[in-house]
Design a protein around this motif. Structure first.
Motif, PDB file in Angstrom:
ATOM      1  N   UNK A 310       0.819  -1.204   0.000  1.00 11.85           N
ATOM      2  CA  UNK A 310       0.000   0.000   0.000  1.00 11.85           C
ATOM      3  C   UNK A 310       0.862   1.267   0.000  1.00 11.85           C
ATOM      4  N   UNK A 311       0.445   2.235  -0.785  1.00 17.32           N
ATOM      5  CA  UNK A 311       1.197   3.490  -0.942  1.00 17.32           C
ATOM      6  C   UNK A 311       0.597   4.584  -0.076  1.00 17.32           C
ATOM      7  N   UNK A 312       1.462   5.377   0.530  1.00 19.25           N
ATOM      8  CA  UNK A 312       1.012   6.517   1.325  1.00 19.25           C
ATOM      9  C   UNK A 312       0.360   7.561   0.454  1.00 19.25           C
ATOM     10  N   UNK A 313       0.577   7.477  -0.863  1.00 22.78           N
ATOM     11  CA  UNK A 313      -0.092   8.410  -1.762  1.00 22.78           C
ATOM     12  C   UNK A 313      -1.558   8.061  -1.970  1.00 22.78           C
ATOM     13  N   UNK A 314      -1.928   6.822  -1.547  1.00 17.09           N
ATOM     14  CA  UNK A 314      -3.294   6.367  -1.786  1.00 17.09           C
ATOM     15  C   UNK A 314      -4.051   6.144  -0.477  1.00 17.09           C
ATOM     16  N   UNK A 315      -3.381   5.585   0.534  1.00 14.46           N
ATOM     17  CA  UNK A 315      -4.065   5.282   1.791  1.00 14.46           C
ATOM     18  C   UNK A 315      -3.554   6.205   2.887  1.00 14.46           C
ATOM     19  N   UNK A 316      -4.420   6.412   3.864  1.00 14.73           N
ATOM     20  CA  UNK A 316      -4.027   7.211   5.014  1.00 14.73           C
ATOM     21  C   UNK A 316      -3.151   6.373   5.932  1.00 14.73           C
ATOM     22  N   UNK A 317      -2.097   6.971   6.464  1.00 19.04           N
ATOM     23  CA  UNK A 317      -1.129   6.270   7.299  1.00 19.04           C
ATOM     24  C   UNK A 317      -1.181   6.842   8.711  1.00 19.04           C
ATOM     25  N   UNK A 336       9.929   4.704  -0.514  1.00 14.40           N
ATOM     26  CA  UNK A 336       9.676   5.782   0.428  1.00 14.40           C
ATOM     27  C   UNK A 336       8.192   6.024   0.652  1.00 14.40           C
ATOM     28  N   UNK A 337       7.355   5.676  -0.339  1.00 13.92           N
ATOM     29  CA  UNK A 337       5.915   5.875  -0.172  1.00 13.92           C
ATOM     30  C   UNK A 337       5.208   4.582   0.241  1.00 13.92           C
ATOM     31  N   UNK A 338       5.973   3.590   0.682  1.00 12.55           N
ATOM     32  CA  UNK A 338       5.389   2.305   1.069  1.00 12.55           C
ATOM     33  C   UNK A 338       5.674   2.027   2.558  1.00 12.55           C
ATOM     34  N   UNK A 339       4.947   2.713   3.422  1.00 12.50           N
ATOM     35  CA  UNK A 339       5.259   2.631   4.858  1.00 12.50           C
ATOM     36  C   UNK A 339       5.064   1.234   5.437  1.00 12.50           C
ATOM     37  N   UNK A 340       4.100   0.482   4.929  1.00  7.96           N
ATOM     38  CA  UNK A 340       3.880  -0.850   5.473  1.00  7.96           C
ATOM     39  C   UNK A 340       5.069  -1.757   5.188  1.00  7.96           C
ATOM     40  N   UNK A 341       5.558  -1.709   3.948  1.00 10.79           N
ATOM     41  CA  UNK A 341       6.721  -2.528   3.618  1.00 10.79           C
ATOM     42  C   UNK A 341       7.945  -2.111   4.434  1.00 10.79           C
ATOM     43  N   UNK A 342       8.131  -0.812   4.570  1.00  7.72           N
ATOM     44  CA  UNK A 342       9.277  -0.343   5.341  1.00  7.72           C
ATOM     45  C   UNK A 342       9.156  -0.761   6.801  1.00  7.72           C
ATOM     46  N   UNK A 343       7.932  -0.694   7.346  1.00 11.04           N
ATOM     47  CA  UNK A 343       7.726  -1.087   8.743  1.00 11.04           C
ATOM     48  C   UNK A 343       8.021  -2.575   8.929  1.00 11.04           C
ATOM     49  N   UNK A 344       7.525  -3.392   8.020  1.00 13.99           N
ATOM     50  CA  UNK A 344       7.752  -4.844   8.150  1.00 13.99           C
ATOM     51  C   UNK A 344       9.232  -5.155   7.971  1.00 13.99           C
TER      52      UNK A 344
END
Length: 930
Positions: A310-317, A336-344
């Motif tokens: 999921x991209x931060x440009x599309x979903x609320x984080x 950089x716009x993929x917070x879920x992947x970075x978090x995991x």
């Protein structure tokens, strides 16, 4: 093994619910493929020998051929040919297991498709019963607030199959399921049959057993194989279902916070009679378990990282997720716009660092990152909760409910330790070690000569202080140094993996309070037991668990427990551990000591008294059932066995051992594991929350009847086993017990001591030997005499027992399990084993008594139950006896012949391997042999 049969494949909806024909077709299919492989790869001559043995075995079963004729036919074959015949029938037994397991799945699917109510032993049926009972939330919360169901995997000498055999059997099962689903084109059908042929050929060309004695390291790996095979998938599923169902029914009490099903192990911690368990082995067991858990979590996180795109440009984080992603160290521009992947990725990095700290290396699926390790699984669980919450806030519940939910449940269930490793040692060893420690320290030089009261006083004084009584470099005996090293290795595991890594220390042959306090002293020396002080309570992450094994020790168990709880320091320790005291009950040695009926009643009586003792002391009792695979060691259907426990004995918690080939039969694949774990949990819930005993005001009268029956049964059993001159000689020569100890079966010696006494022989070889020879003596002997003498021709007394059979789950379970054993016994085959006894007079004296008691027990079973057959209440065993047992005949007859040659001086490797193959084949075919 018969020609390949054409098999019509259709939907399960087209199959009559009880029709055995699909099972027979599966057996013909698998047996036909095996037969063609034997012909192609072992030669026409061997194939003809196998076919001749097979047809003759069926002729014996139909009473068209005398068994002696088949025995003489097999006695004429060479060692080389005998091994090939044994291999063929052993492989068929394994394939028959597959067919029977598939058939059980098929029958269950038919019931579901027909819209029938879920059967007993399923959680669906249990929820229906609990809903109908109208239970109050307060009552449920009081009983289930610390609910736990813990199958404890233990090593076993008959589970010697290699990993290749294990995996290939799973592949055969998968192919058979595809065939059973139906709707196949001719090409698809041909592809699957070719796959079956490939897998069965792989089995034929793979050695079923190892050439060398099984090491504990091998046993550790055997126990761990079931996690990837089934436990990782199924255990979290069951835990989630239980949690959700409890919360849906009683939301106000917050049940299901901790996982209900928690796996345990003894492999690498159980050193009772096994000198091969060392501190290094204990450390290896905990480290390998941790490695398996961490690799699984890391692998699942790797998959999760790929899925959460999921991209931060599309979903609320959420701010919490953004913080987690920022702390991950993942600064790749394309993410950089993929917070879920970075978090995991950050979770993977921290878990990899955790693995490096625990294991000394980063296992599979790990990553290299400059991140802090987790202090424990709770921190990882908290990070996963951040991700879960963020997904749900953005409306992505369907994503959160998939792999992420499985990862969260898996971390909660398995942590970083995978399963709890119990320590176990015999009380005699503890006494010797503690005496040595006390002597070296100058505290007391004659501990072994003290009476019980003086021992308790001395140990209480030593335990009251934090001061250790040994030091590095202490000149202790080799035994004391080894035992202390093992307990210190356990302390290291607790420090690295948390308290769940080593949950219990079990005391074999516990007979006194001092036996329990000796273990407390060992735990204190390792830094695990802290006696506390004026401002702090005692603490110990490892529970002290007395194991009451013999019938006399079971009878005194409640007194021992109450006496221990009167020791102020020990009472405070139990209080600090949540007021829970675990007690283990030994099914194996009690049976070996007093026989089947006396042991079962001794266990029931002990549980009643332990429940009352715990209530008087205001502690919560948790029972640990030391059940083996066979009925003679507490085996039999687990669901019925748990329902047969006395009132108050379960209380939301249950631990039980799972051993050897029974583990494979129950947990080798997800469908099997799901069904069997459900049965354990379902029975635990029902026994805890419902009144199942069914005796009402008649309970005391029923107990008194069983008291009388147990005395009679123990007397009859003891008269044969303990009091008959020459019985030990008969046992050693009419069974393969000596070869069990000599033929590289398992890592544990067959006896605790170098002795010929039955009391010192381990229960597994005792039961295994009688099972191999098809006598099955530990599962029935003495019961027929007890019933006959108690009834004494009085039909009213016979009807009283018949009424107990109808009303009382305990009594019904005892007779049902006994019938299962009797159905697997064969005194005609046993008579051939008896001919191995050189002393003709001894042979006749013992075997004639066994035969007479067998006939008496069969007659009494029929008179009490009214059942026409032994398998009247067990249709699956009925099918198995019909389809499988003729194939056991050649295995037994060849084992007798090979034992005769071996004992006559033929010590060739071929013959030794042949004997071991017959043991393995019979264990596989009987499925619960020891």
């Amino acid at each position: 093994m018969g020609a390949v049969a054409d098999r019509k494949v259709g939907s399960v909806h087209d199959t009559p619910r009880d029709a055995p024909e699909p099972l027979r077709q599966d057996i013909r299919l698998l047996g036909g493929i095996l037969g063609s492989i034997v012909r192609d790869h072992a030669g026409e001559r061997v194939f003809d020998l196998v076919e001749a043995a097979r047809t003759s075995a069926f002729a014996v079963r139909r009473s068209e051929l005398d068994r002696q004729d088949l025995a003489e036919q097999l006695a004429a074959v060479s060692d080389d040919d005998a091994v090939e015949i044994v291999r063929a029938f052993s492989h068929f037994a394994l394939l028959a297991n597959v067919a029977e397991d598939i058939h059980r799945e098929r029958r269950r699917a038919v019931h579901v498709a027909a819209g029938e109510p879920a059967p007993d032993s399923t959680l669906t049926a249990t929820w229906r019963k609990l809903d109908a009972a109208g239970l109050s939330a307060e009552h449920v919360a009081a009983v289930l607030h610390d609910a736990v169901v813990s199958p404890v995997v233990t090593a076993h000498p008959t589970e010697t199959r290699r990993r290749t055999v294990f995996d290939t059997q799973s592949q055969i099962s998968a192919a058979m399921r595809e065939i059973d689903r139906g709707g196949l084109t001719p090409g698809e059908r041909e592809r699957l049959e070719q796959a079956l042929r490939r897998h069965i050929l792989t089995l034929w060309d793979t050695a079923l057993i190892r050439l060398s004695r099984l090491r504990i390291q091998d046993e550790i790996e055997v126990g761990l194989r079931y996690y990837d095979a089934a436990f990782f998938e199924v255990v979290p599923q069951v835990n989630d279902e239980v949690r959700d169902a409890l919360r849906a029914r009683w939301p106000e009490v917050g049940l299901g916070g901790a996982p209900t099903v928690r796996m345990g192990s003894w492999i690498g911690g159980d050193r009772d009679g096994n000198p091969n368990v060392t501190a290094d082995v204990t450390m290896r067991a905990t480290q390998r378990a941790a490695q398996v858990a961490l690799e699984h979590h890391l692998g699942e996180l790797a998959h999760l990282e790929q899925e959460l795109s999921m991209s931060a440009r599309i979903v609320e984080v959420s701010a919490e997720l953004d913080l987690l992603a920022s702390a991950s160290g993942d600064d790749a521009e394309n993410r950089l716009d993929e917070p879920y992947r970075r978090a995991v990725w950050g979770l993977r990095g921290r878990l990899s660092a955790t693995a490096r700290r625990i294991l000394g290396f980063v296992p599979a699926h790990g990553v290299t990152a400059d991140l802090e390790p987790y202090d424990g699984p709770g921190e990882l669980a908290a990070d996963l909760t951040v991700i879960d919450t963020a997904l749900r806030r953005s409306g992505s519940d369907v994503i959160a409910d998939d792999r992420l939910a499985r990862v969260r449940s898996s971390v909660a269930t398995f942590g970083f330790h995978l399963s709890g490793l119990d320590l176990r040692q015999n009380s005699d060893v503890h006494e010797e070690v503690v005496a040595d420690m006390l002597a070296w320290s100058g505290v007391h030089t004659g501990y072994a000569d003290l009476g019980e009261d003086d021992r308790i006083a001395l140990l209480s004084d030593v335990l009251a202080t934090r001061r250790p009584i040994t030091a590095p470099g202490a000149r202790l005996s080799d035994l004391a140094a080894k035992e202390l090293a093992i307990v210190r290795a356990a302390a290291d595991a607790v420090a690295a993996l948390g308290p769940d890594a080593i949950p219990n220390y079990v005391i074999s042959m516990c007979t006194s309070v001092s036996d329990m306090l000796e273990v407390a002293l060992l735990l204190k020396e390792a830094g695990l037991f802290d006696p506390g002080d004026d401002d702090t309570e005692p603490s110990c992450p490892v529970g002290i668990v007395p194991l009451f094994e013999t019938i006399d020790d079971l009878a005194g168990g409640a007194s021992t427990l109450e006496a221990a709880l009167r020791i102020p320091l020990y009472r405070r320790l139990v209080a600090a551990r949540g007021g829970v005291q675990e007690v283990m009950l030994g099914y194996s040695d009690s049976n070996k000591d007093g026989g089947y009926l006396a042991a079962n009643w001794g266990l029931y009586r002990a549980e009643l008294e332990l429940v009352e003792a715990a209530a008087r002391a205001d502690v919560r009792l948790r029972l640990f059932h030391g059940r083996g695979g066979t009925v003679g060691r507490g085996g039999g259907p687990s669901y019925e066995a748990i329902l047969a426990q006395p009132p108050g004995a379960v209380q939301g918690s249950l631990r039980l051992t799972e051993q050897g080939e029974v583990i494979a039969a129950k947990y080798a694949e997800p469908p099997l594991a799901r069904r069997n774990l459900e049965a354990l949990v379902a029975a635990t819930l029902e026994s805890s929350l419902l009144d199942l005993e069914g005796l009402g005001d008649d309970a005391e009268e029923a107990y008194a009847i069983l008291d009388e029956l147990a005395v009679l049964a123990r007397g009859a059993y003891g008269d044969l086993v303990h009091d008959t001159p020459g019985f030990v000689e008969y046992f050693e020569t009419a069974t393969p017990v000596g070869e069990i100890g000599a033929l590289n079966i398992g890592s544990r010696p067959a006896s605790r001591k170098q002795t010929t006494a039955i009391s010192d022989l381990r229960a597994i070889p005792w039961v295994l030997a009688w099972t191999q020879s098809r006598v099955m003596l530990p599962g029935w002997y003495g019961t027929g005499t007890a019933f006959e003498q108690w009834i004494d021709g009085d039909d009213a007394k016979r009807e009283r027992l018949a009424d107990l059979y109808r009303r009382w789950p305990f009594f019904r379970s005892v007779l049902s399990n006994m019938a299962q054993v009797l159905a697997k016994s064969d005194l005609g085959i046993a008579e051939l084993y008896s001919r191995l006894v050189p002393d003709e007079d001894l042979r006749r004296r013992v075997f004639d008594r066994i035969t007479a008691e067998h006939e008496r027990t069969l007659a009494m079973y029929t008179a009490i139950t009214g059942n026409d057959t032994l398998v009247a209440d067990n249709p699956s065993l009925d099918r198995s006896v019909h389809n499988r047992f003729p194939y056991l005949e050649p295995l037994n007859l060849l084992q007798v012949e090979m034992l005769r040659r071996y004992r006559a001086g033929d010590d060739s490797d071929k013959l030794r391997r042949g004997i071991l193959l017959t043991m393995n084949g019979l264990a596989t075919a009987l499925r619960n042999s020891g």
